[in-house]
Design a protein around this motif. Structure first.
Motif, mmCIF file in Angstrom:
data_model
loop_
_atom_site.group_PDB
_atom_site.id
_atom_site.type_symbol
_atom_site.label_atom_id
_atom_site.label_comp_id
_atom_site.label_asym_id
_atom_site.label_seq_id
_atom_site.Cartn_x
_atom_site.Cartn_y
_atom_site.Cartn_z
ATOM 1 N N UNK A 69 32.454 -43.577 15.410
ATOM 2 C CA UNK A 69 33.765 -42.913 15.302
ATOM 3 C C UNK A 69 34.484 -43.077 16.636
ATOM 4 N N UNK A 70 35.733 -43.419 16.566
ATOM 5 C CA UNK A 70 36.529 -43.656 17.768
ATOM 6 C C UNK A 70 36.564 -42.399 18.642
ATOM 7 N N UNK A 71 36.447 -42.596 19.947
ATOM 8 C CA UNK A 71 36.460 -41.466 20.901
ATOM 9 C C UNK A 71 37.777 -40.690 20.825
ATOM 10 N N UNK A 75 38.800 -36.580 21.107
ATOM 11 C CA UNK A 75 39.797 -36.096 22.061
ATOM 12 C C UNK A 75 40.964 -35.419 21.341
ATOM 13 N N UNK A 76 41.400 -35.995 20.226
ATOM 14 C CA UNK A 76 42.516 -35.399 19.465
ATOM 15 C C UNK A 76 42.126 -34.025 18.927
ATOM 16 N N UNK A 77 40.911 -33.891 18.462
ATOM 17 C CA UNK A 77 40.449 -32.595 17.954
ATOM 18 C C UNK A 77 40.434 -31.558 19.069
ATOM 19 N N UNK A 78 40.018 -31.997 20.254
ATOM 20 C CA UNK A 78 39.973 -31.078 21.389
ATOM 21 C C UNK A 78 41.391 -30.679 21.809
ATOM 22 N N UNK A 82 41.131 -26.977 18.378
ATOM 23 C CA UNK A 82 40.171 -26.570 17.343
ATOM 24 C C UNK A 82 38.827 -26.311 18.020
ATOM 25 N N UNK A 83 38.162 -25.215 17.619
ATOM 26 C CA UNK A 83 36.856 -24.922 18.216
ATOM 27 C C UNK A 83 35.839 -25.990 17.814
ATOM 28 N N UNK A 91 36.874 -32.641 11.117
ATOM 29 C CA UNK A 91 37.340 -33.942 11.572
ATOM 30 C C UNK A 91 36.217 -34.978 11.651
ATOM 31 N N UNK A 92 35.120 -34.621 12.297
ATOM 32 C CA UNK A 92 34.053 -35.601 12.546
ATOM 33 C C UNK A 92 33.178 -35.806 11.312
#
Length: 169
Positions: A69-71, A75-78, A82-83, A91-92
């Protein structure tokens, strides 16, 4: 865990659980003052051994799927705030499952066929029953062919179900 279990033959893992498990439980029981023989159920032992073997291969499948999965997704989730629990499950995980399901189907097929190794513990399963029937009727070709057809049928049905799951994700 994964290096050790994947580096040792599956039959040896089953032997270690079946014969070593009883000894380990008896050792722990002796600490508490119980010195009689303790026998472990062959089905439970075989199921645990096959589960641990399958788990070792499955962890590598999940590890590879997460690493692919792309890094930027992490980063976008962070950045969205989002916890960690939400990051993983919303997401993941969906992306990981899409990548992992084809490889997990391979692990499932191997696990399905590894169940024949449990017959060494005396547990009656497809191969053990075929062996007993072939010995008593003196028709090994028929019974071993029937076992092959059963395994093929189980493999075919499970692949159809996994393919439907794959299309869904």
């Amino acid at each position: 865990y994964t290096t050790v279990i994947r580096g040792v033959p599956e039959l040896l893992v089953i032997y270690l659980f079946f014969f070593g498990g009883s000894g380990a439980i008896m050792y722990v029981a002796s600490i508490f003052g119980y010195y009689e023989y303790i026998e472990i159920n062959a089905f439970i032992t075989g199921s645990m051994a096959i589960g641990i073997i399958s788990g070792a291969y499955s962890t590598e499948v999940f590890r590879g799927a997460i690493q692919s999965i792309d890094k930027g997704q992490f980063e976008a989730a962070k950045v969205l705030g989002i916890n960690k629990f939400g990051q993983f499950y919303k997401i993941i995980l969906p992306q990981m499952l899409r990548l992992a399901i084809p490889n997990l189907s391979n692990v499932w097929q191997i696990t399905l066929k590894d169940t024949s190794l449990i017959s060494v513990t005396g547990l009656v399963e497809i191969m053990r029953q075929s062996y007993i029937a072939a010995g008593s009727t003196r028709e090994p070709l028929f019974f071993y062919s029937f076992a092959a057809v059963l395994y093929l049928l189980l493999t075919y049905v499970s692949m159809k179900l996994i393919n439907k799951l794959e299309v869904r994700y």
